[in-house]
Design a protein around this motif. Structure first.
Motif, PDB file in Angstrom:
ATOM      1  N   GLY A   1       0.819  -1.211   0.000  1.00  0.00           N
ATOM      2  CA  GLY A   1       0.000   0.000   0.000  1.00  0.00           C
ATOM      3  C   GLY A   1       0.848   1.255   0.000  1.00  0.00           C
ATOM      4  N   ALA A   2       1.930   1.254   0.789  1.00  0.00           N
ATOM      5  CA  ALA A   2       2.827   2.408   0.841  1.00  0.00           C
ATOM      6  C   ALA A   2       3.535   2.623  -0.495  1.00  0.00           C
ATOM      7  N   LYS A   3       3.946   1.548  -1.121  1.00  0.00           N
ATOM      8  CA  LYS A   3       4.601   1.646  -2.428  1.00  0.00           C
ATOM      9  C   LYS A   3       3.662   2.291  -3.453  1.00  0.00           C
ATOM     10  N   LEU A   4       2.416   1.872  -3.456  1.00  0.00           N
ATOM     11  CA  LEU A   4       1.445   2.446  -4.383  1.00  0.00           C
ATOM     12  C   LEU A   4       1.218   3.925  -4.093  1.00  0.00           C
ATOM     13  N   GLU A   5       1.185   4.285  -2.806  1.00  0.00           N
ATOM     14  CA  GLU A   5       1.003   5.688  -2.429  1.00  0.00           C
ATOM     15  C   GLU A   5       2.185   6.530  -2.885  1.00  0.00           C
ATOM     16  N   LEU A   6       3.387   6.037  -2.692  1.00  0.00           N
ATOM     17  CA  LEU A   6       4.576   6.769  -3.124  1.00  0.00           C
ATOM     18  C   LEU A   6       4.632   6.909  -4.640  1.00  0.00           C
ATOM     19  N   GLN A   7       4.218   5.883  -5.346  1.00  0.00           N
ATOM     20  CA  GLN A   7       4.180   5.961  -6.803  1.00  0.00           C
ATOM     21  C   GLN A   7       3.221   7.056  -7.264  1.00  0.00           C
ATOM     22  N   ALA A   8       2.070   7.155  -6.590  1.00  0.00           N
ATOM     23  CA  ALA A   8       1.082   8.179  -6.940  1.00  0.00           C
ATOM     24  C   ALA A   8       1.622   9.576  -6.653  1.00  0.00           C
ATOM     25  N   ILE A   9       2.308   9.739  -5.513  1.00  0.00           N
ATOM     26  CA  ILE A   9       2.891  11.037  -5.163  1.00  0.00           C
ATOM     27  C   ILE A   9       3.990  11.407  -6.149  1.00  0.00           C
TER      28      ILE A   9
ATOM     29  N   GLN B   1       4.300  10.476  -9.241  1.00  0.00           N
ATOM     30  CA  GLN B   1       3.692  10.839 -10.521  1.00  0.00           C
ATOM     31  C   GLN B   1       3.104  12.246 -10.467  1.00  0.00           C
ATOM     32  N   LYS B   2       2.478  12.570  -9.351  1.00  0.00           N
ATOM     33  CA  LYS B   2       1.871  13.892  -9.188  1.00  0.00           C
ATOM     34  C   LYS B   2       2.933  14.981  -9.169  1.00  0.00           C
ATOM     35  N   ARG B   3       4.056  14.733  -8.505  1.00  0.00           N
ATOM     36  CA  ARG B   3       5.135  15.729  -8.408  1.00  0.00           C
ATOM     37  C   ARG B   3       6.014  15.750  -9.652  1.00  0.00           C
ATOM     38  N   ASN B   4       5.895  14.697 -10.451  1.00  0.00           N
ATOM     39  CA  ASN B   4       6.624  14.606 -11.716  1.00  0.00           C
ATOM     40  C   ASN B   4       8.129  14.706 -11.526  1.00  0.00           C
ATOM     41  N   ARG B   5       8.610  14.062 -10.494  1.00  0.00           N
ATOM     42  CA  ARG B   5      10.057  13.967 -10.262  1.00  0.00           C
ATOM     43  C   ARG B   5      10.326  12.761  -9.369  1.00  0.00           C
ATOM     44  N   PRO B   6      11.549  12.225  -9.407  1.00  0.00           N
ATOM     45  CA  PRO B   6      11.871  11.091  -8.541  1.00  0.00           C
ATOM     46  C   PRO B   6      11.784  11.471  -7.058  1.00  0.00           C
ATOM     47  N   LEU B   7      11.250  10.593  -6.243  1.00  0.00           N
ATOM     48  CA  LEU B   7      11.178  10.822  -4.803  1.00  0.00           C
ATOM     49  C   LEU B   7      12.421  10.265  -4.130  1.00  0.00           C
ATOM     50  N   ARG B   8      12.897  10.998  -3.130  1.00  0.00           N
ATOM     51  CA  ARG B   8      13.985  10.524  -2.287  1.00  0.00           C
ATOM     52  C   ARG B   8      13.372  10.006  -0.984  1.00  0.00           C
ATOM     53  N   ILE B   9      13.654   8.758  -0.640  1.00  0.00           N
ATOM     54  CA  ILE B   9      13.075   8.197   0.573  1.00  0.00           C
ATOM     55  C   ILE B   9      14.152   7.523   1.418  1.00  0.00           C
ATOM     56  N   TRP B  10      13.881   7.483   2.722  1.00  0.00           N
ATOM     57  CA  TRP B  10      14.710   6.703   3.644  1.00  0.00           C
ATOM     58  C   TRP B  10      13.816   5.634   4.260  1.00  0.00           C
ATOM     59  N   PRO B  11      13.923   4.392   3.809  1.00  0.00           N
ATOM     60  CA  PRO B  11      13.070   3.325   4.326  1.00  0.00           C
ATOM     61  C   PRO B  11      13.651   2.722   5.607  1.00  0.00           C
ATOM     62  N   VAL B  12      13.102   3.113   6.750  1.00  0.00           N
ATOM     63  CA  VAL B  12      13.508   2.550   8.040  1.00  0.00           C
ATOM     64  C   VAL B  12      12.576   1.368   8.297  1.00  0.00           C
ATOM     65  N   VAL B  13      12.915   0.271   7.652  1.00  0.00           N
ATOM     66  CA  VAL B  13      12.043  -0.903   7.624  1.00  0.00           C
ATOM     67  C   VAL B  13      12.892  -2.166   7.732  1.00  0.00           C
ATOM     68  N   ALA B  14      12.237  -3.280   7.907  1.00  0.00           N
ATOM     69  CA  ALA B  14      12.943  -4.561   7.935  1.00  0.00           C
ATOM     70  C   ALA B  14      13.647  -4.804   6.603  1.00  0.00           C
ATOM     71  N   ASP B  15      14.810  -5.436   6.666  1.00  0.00           N
ATOM     72  CA  ASP B  15      15.585  -5.697   5.451  1.00  0.00           C
ATOM     73  C   ASP B  15      14.781  -6.475   4.411  1.00  0.00           C
ATOM     74  N   ALA B  16      13.883  -7.345   4.889  1.00  0.00           N
ATOM     75  CA  ALA B  16      13.125  -8.205   3.974  1.00  0.00           C
ATOM     76  C   ALA B  16      12.244  -7.429   3.017  1.00  0.00           C
ATOM     77  N   ILE B  17      11.776  -6.235   3.426  1.00  0.00           N
ATOM     78  CA  ILE B  17      10.858  -5.493   2.549  1.00  0.00           C
ATOM     79  C   ILE B  17      11.516  -4.307   1.855  1.00  0.00           C
ATOM     80  N   LYS B  18      12.801  -4.075   2.090  1.00  0.00           N
ATOM     81  CA  LYS B  18      13.475  -2.968   1.409  1.00  0.00           C
ATOM     82  C   LYS B  18      13.401  -3.076  -0.113  1.00  0.00           C
ATOM     83  N   PRO B  19      13.487  -4.294  -0.686  1.00  0.00           N
ATOM     84  CA  PRO B  19      13.349  -4.387  -2.145  1.00  0.00           C
ATOM     85  C   PRO B  19      12.027  -3.858  -2.681  1.00  0.00           C
TER      86      PRO B  19
END
Length: 263
Positions: free
Chosen positions: A76-84, A86-104
């Protein structure tokens, strides 16, 4: 009442299984619900396992489902970031503080732990410490937006209840004077995204889970029915003190097909 409903949303951990143990009768219950003609979707706020790992776990426990029927908060978060993005029309910079298993799951976005547009916060187990909390505080206070994969208060483990990341999300919101964008249950957009993908209205949907807040309360706010099961994190005292009133309270998921058939 069963004839009014087409879709059943099912929580995973605490509702269908705990750890690597099936809730007794859960596999048969899911099979019976399919026989009754319900559309099923499996929703989880678990953020320590990838979609593939969660799917494999369910198959190994005996559940039969298609990969697209399983929807996790990280997706769900990935889809939300993709939508944002697309709306901003530029690559997003993110810091994923998440479990290693879902970083991909977030590999398509630019990694930046110095000046990110978004901090994505999930379960990281024992990695919490004061240095990390202060780094998160400074980045978010300095302008980064916070996406939390969920805001659960506590969860059921094989060793008992444990505090969940809602503890850290609420704390960061407080010290940064900002509201996190919450993904997963009980986020209304998360629920709506699932319902829209199936083409079913809230009035035709039942949410089943062991969390009276995220599962039942979140679903009812959107107009769905909420069914609470007394497995997993269910505690009678917490239930008695809650203002949320489930439409059904069942001993376990094993009772659901019979209850719906009789409704």
């Amino acid at each position: 009442m069963a004839n009014q409903h087409k879709l059943i949303l099912l929580d995973l951990d605490g509702t269908l299984f705990v750890g690597n143990q099936e809730i007794p009768g859960a596999v048969k219950s899911i099979a019976h619900l399919r026989e009754q003609g319900f559309i099923l979707r499996f929703l989880t706020n678990t953020t320590t396992k990838s979609h593939a790992e969660l799917f494999g776990q369910m198959i190994s426990l005996g559940f039969r489902l298609a990969p697209e029927e399983l929807i996790s908060a990280p997706i769900g978060a990935k889809l939300e970031l993709q939508a944002i993005q697309q709306k901003r029309n530029r690559p997003l910079r993110i810091w994923p503080v998440v479990a290693d298993a879902i970083k991909p799951d977030f590999a398509e976005f630019e990694y930046d732990d110095v000046n990110p547009d978004f901090v994505v916060l999930g379960d990281i187990g024992e990695r919490w410490d004061l240095a990390l909390i202060n780094k998160l505080f400074n980045l978010i206070h300095g302008g980064a937006e916070l996406i939390a994969l969920h805001k659960n208060r506590f969860w059921q483990t094989e060793d008992g209840l444990k505090a969940d990341i809602g503890f850290f999300v609420a704390g960061l919101e407080y010290v940064c004077s900002k509201n996190a964008l919450i993904m997963g249950k009980p986020n209304a957009d998360f629920f709506k995204r699932v319902l829209d993908s199936v083409g079913v209205s809230p009035a035709q949907t039942i949410m089943v889970g062991d969390d009276i807040d995220s599962d039942v309360g979140g679903a009812q706010l959107l107009g769905m029915k909420g069914c609470l099961v007394k497995t997993g994190k269910f505690r009678q005292a917490y239930f008695d003190a809650s203002s949320v009133k489930p439409d059904w309270v069942l001993a376990s998921i094993a009772d659901l097909p019979e209850v719906l058939a009789a409704s």
